[in-house]
Design a protein around this motif. Sequence first.
Motif, PDB file in Angstrom:
ATOM      1  N   TRP A  66       0.941  -1.105   0.111  1.00 39.84           N
ATOM      2  CA  TRP A  66       0.123  -0.005  -0.002  1.00 39.84           C
ATOM      3  C   TRP A  66       1.029   1.115  -0.019  1.00 39.84           C
ATOM      4  CZ3 TRP A  66      -1.627  -4.413   2.088  1.00 39.84           C
ATOM      5  CH2 TRP A  66      -2.912  -4.769   1.896  1.00 39.84           C
ATOM      6  N   LYS A  67       0.523   2.398  -0.656  1.00 43.08           N
ATOM      7  CA  LYS A  67       1.302   3.498  -0.602  1.00 43.08           C
ATOM      8  C   LYS A  67       0.736   4.284   0.653  1.00 43.08           C
ATOM      9  CE  LYS A  67       2.957   4.222  -5.165  1.00 43.08           C
ATOM     10  NZ  LYS A  67       3.306   5.068  -6.261  1.00 43.08           N
ATOM     11  N   GLN A  68       1.631   5.014   1.133  1.00 37.71           N
ATOM     12  CA  GLN A  68       1.106   5.589   2.507  1.00 37.71           C
ATOM     13  C   GLN A  68       0.426   7.053   1.914  1.00 37.71           C
ATOM     14  OE1 GLN A  68       1.071   4.431   5.181  1.00 37.71           O
ATOM     15  NE2 GLN A  68       2.794   4.884   6.456  1.00 37.71           N
ATOM     16  N   PRO A  69      -0.795   7.397   2.870  1.00 42.39           N
ATOM     17  CA  PRO A  69      -0.905   7.147   4.158  1.00 42.39           C
ATOM     18  C   PRO A  69      -2.090   5.657   4.244  1.00 42.39           C
ATOM     19  CG  PRO A  69      -2.598   8.612   3.559  1.00 42.39           C
ATOM     20  CD  PRO A  69      -1.611   8.349   2.303  1.00 42.39           C
ATOM     21  N   PHE A  70      -2.294   5.097   3.351  1.00 37.07           N
ATOM     22  CA  PHE A  70      -3.341   3.985   3.385  1.00 37.07           C
ATOM     23  C   PHE A  70      -2.668   3.095   4.058  1.00 37.07           C
ATOM     24  CE2 PHE A  70      -4.244   6.773  -0.319  1.00 37.07           C
ATOM     25  CZ  PHE A  70      -5.514   7.275  -0.005  1.00 37.07           C
ATOM     26  N   ALA A  71      -1.407   2.474   3.815  1.00 32.17           N
ATOM     27  CA  ALA A  71      -1.121   1.479   4.599  1.00 32.17           C
ATOM     28  C   ALA A  71      -1.315   1.595   6.300  1.00 32.17           C
ATOM     29  CB  ALA A  71       0.647   1.011   4.327  1.00 32.17           C
ATOM     30  N   SER A  72      -1.053   2.704   6.745  1.00 31.31           N
ATOM     31  CA  SER A  72      -1.030   2.929   8.211  1.00 31.31           C
ATOM     32  C   SER A  72      -2.456   2.791   8.500  1.00 31.31           C
ATOM     33  CB  SER A  72      -0.358   4.239   8.514  1.00 31.31           C
ATOM     34  OG  SER A  72       1.014   4.053   8.504  1.00 31.31           O
ATOM     35  N   LEU A  73      -3.442   3.292   7.634  1.00 30.15           N
ATOM     36  CA  LEU A  73      -4.731   3.348   7.923  1.00 30.15           C
ATOM     37  C   LEU A  73      -5.232   1.877   8.002  1.00 30.15           C
ATOM     38  CD1 LEU A  73      -5.984   6.419   6.086  1.00 30.15           C
ATOM     39  CD2 LEU A  73      -5.569   6.230   8.603  1.00 30.15           C
ATOM     40  N   MET A  74      -4.606   0.999   7.573  1.00 25.72           N
ATOM     41  CA  MET A  74      -5.243  -0.337   7.749  1.00 25.72           C
ATOM     42  C   MET A  74      -4.914  -1.080   9.153  1.00 25.72           C
ATOM     43  SD  MET A  74      -5.993  -1.299   4.575  1.00 25.72           S
ATOM     44  CE  MET A  74      -6.231  -2.959   4.896  1.00 25.72           C
ATOM     45  N   LEU A  75      -4.005  -0.483  10.110  1.00 25.97           N
ATOM     46  CA  LEU A  75      -3.728  -0.859  11.337  1.00 25.97           C
ATOM     47  C   LEU A  75      -4.800  -0.607  12.299  1.00 25.97           C
ATOM     48  CD1 LEU A  75      -0.021   0.170  11.658  1.00 25.97           C
ATOM     49  CD2 LEU A  75      -0.782  -2.073  10.963  1.00 25.97           C
ATOM     50  N   PRO A  76      -4.733  -1.423  13.454  1.00 27.94           N
ATOM     51  CA  PRO A  76      -6.008  -1.155  14.250  1.00 27.94           C
ATOM     52  C   PRO A  76      -5.578  -0.007  15.177  1.00 27.94           C
ATOM     53  CG  PRO A  76      -5.220  -3.433  14.424  1.00 27.94           C
ATOM     54  CD  PRO A  76      -4.422  -2.719  13.615  1.00 27.94           C
ATOM     55  N   PRO A  77      -6.437   1.059  15.610  1.00 31.65           N
ATOM     56  CA  PRO A  77      -7.833   0.759  15.749  1.00 31.65           C
ATOM     57  C   PRO A  77      -8.724   1.273  14.400  1.00 31.65           C
ATOM     58  CG  PRO A  77      -7.239   2.782  17.062  1.00 31.65           C
ATOM     59  CD  PRO A  77      -5.870   2.109  16.364  1.00 31.65           C
ATOM     60  N   TYR A  78      -7.823   1.721  13.354  1.00 31.14           N
ATOM     61  CA  TYR A  78      -8.467   2.324  12.225  1.00 31.14           C
ATOM     62  C   TYR A  78      -9.173   1.327  11.349  1.00 31.14           C
ATOM     63  CZ  TYR A  78      -4.625   5.119  14.172  1.00 31.14           C
ATOM     64  OH  TYR A  78      -3.783   5.466  14.989  1.00 31.14           O
ATOM     65  N   ASN A  79      -8.386   0.303  10.988  1.00 32.28           N
ATOM     66  CA  ASN A  79      -9.004  -0.815  10.163  1.00 32.28           C
ATOM     67  C   ASN A  79      -9.841  -0.468   9.013  1.00 32.28           C
ATOM     68  OD1 ASN A  79      -8.105  -2.762  12.243  1.00 32.28           O
ATOM     69  ND2 ASN A  79      -9.809  -2.452  13.609  1.00 32.28           N
ATOM     70  N   LYS A  80      -9.028   0.409   8.139  1.00 33.86           N
ATOM     71  CA  LYS A  80      -9.551   0.920   6.747  1.00 33.86           C
ATOM     72  C   LYS A  80     -10.055  -0.293   6.147  1.00 33.86           C
ATOM     73  CE  LYS A  80      -7.480   2.928   2.745  1.00 33.86           C
ATOM     74  NZ  LYS A  80      -8.282   2.000   1.870  1.00 33.86           N
ATOM     75  N   ILE A  81     -11.078  -0.155   5.328  1.00 33.50           N
ATOM     76  CA  ILE A  81     -11.520  -1.017   4.326  1.00 33.50           C
ATOM     77  C   ILE A  81     -10.496  -0.669   3.192  1.00 33.50           C
ATOM     78  CG2 ILE A  81     -13.126  -1.828   2.580  1.00 33.50           C
ATOM     79  CD1 ILE A  81     -15.206  -1.376   4.785  1.00 33.50           C
ATOM     80  N   GLU A  82      -9.886  -1.373   2.501  1.00 29.49           N
ATOM     81  CA  GLU A  82      -8.982  -1.386   1.347  1.00 29.49           C
ATOM     82  C   GLU A  82      -9.740  -1.288   0.177  1.00 29.49           C
ATOM     83  OE1 GLU A  82      -5.403  -0.752  -0.991  1.00 29.49           O
ATOM     84  OE2 GLU A  82      -6.430  -0.040   0.659  1.00 29.49           O
ATOM     85  N   THR A  83      -9.560  -0.065  -0.566  1.00 29.65           N
ATOM     86  CA  THR A  83     -10.277  -0.251  -2.033  1.00 29.65           C
ATOM     87  C   THR A  83      -9.135  -0.565  -3.184  1.00 29.65           C
ATOM     88  OG1 THR A  83     -10.141   1.987  -2.125  1.00 29.65           O
ATOM     89  CG2 THR A  83     -12.145   1.324  -1.352  1.00 29.65           C
ATOM     90  N   ARG A  84      -9.356  -1.270  -4.150  1.00 31.83           N
ATOM     91  CA  ARG A  84      -8.623  -1.327  -5.335  1.00 31.83           C
ATOM     92  C   ARG A  84      -9.384  -1.306  -6.554  1.00 31.83           C
ATOM     93  NH1 ARG A  84      -2.869  -2.660  -4.063  1.00 31.83           N
ATOM     94  NH2 ARG A  84      -3.048  -2.793  -1.915  1.00 31.83           N
ATOM     95  N   THR A  85      -8.877  -1.175  -7.684  1.00 30.98           N
ATOM     96  CA  THR A  85      -9.556  -0.983  -8.862  1.00 30.98           C
ATOM     97  C   THR A  85      -9.922  -2.598  -9.762  1.00 30.98           C
ATOM     98  OG1 THR A  85      -7.550  -0.847 -10.087  1.00 30.98           O
ATOM     99  CG2 THR A  85      -8.870   1.335  -9.678  1.00 30.98           C
ATOM    100  N   TRP A  86      -9.439  -3.298  -8.922  1.00 27.68           N
ATOM    101  CA  TRP A  86      -9.498  -4.938  -9.450  1.00 27.68           C
ATOM    102  C   TRP A  86     -10.274  -5.770  -8.355  1.00 27.68           C
ATOM    103  CZ3 TRP A  86      -5.904  -7.634  -6.346  1.00 27.68           C
ATOM    104  CH2 TRP A  86      -4.837  -6.832  -5.862  1.00 27.68           C
TER     105      TRP A  86
END
Length: 147
Positions: free
Chosen positions: A12-32
Amino acid sequence: MKLNEPLTALSWKQPFASLMLPPYNKIETRTWSTGYRGLMMICASKIGYSPATVDQICGNQSKRVEEFLIKHKIEVNAVLGKAIAIARLVNCRPMKKEDEEKAFVQYWPDLFCFEFAEVQPIVPIDWKGTQGYKRVDSEFIEKIQLL
């Protein structure tokens, strides 16, 4: 979490990698979409997104991302080029309008949501990734320390 099954890395490119961690637990979006389910190593790419690109990706969520990073004191540059977590990819589905907040991106009907469970941070470890999936070898797995 036991690492006794195949482990696949995705960057993941930042800042999205860090947002994957708890307690944020981002839902990842991709074009595929993907049929893959299983353990995934979350890695922060060596180069993050520029603020302009984050604005473009996030659309109406970009100000919220900026405020979120400041509020939670997330240092996105601290983990560039590192593996930062292990998680289980449990679902991949088309994005819905109501996913915007959890995904930190504006709704776009052609995006897919990757849903993760059991997100477990690890001691950051240098990782040279590639685009797409990359199988993690057993020598690297032995170096992983769960936090």
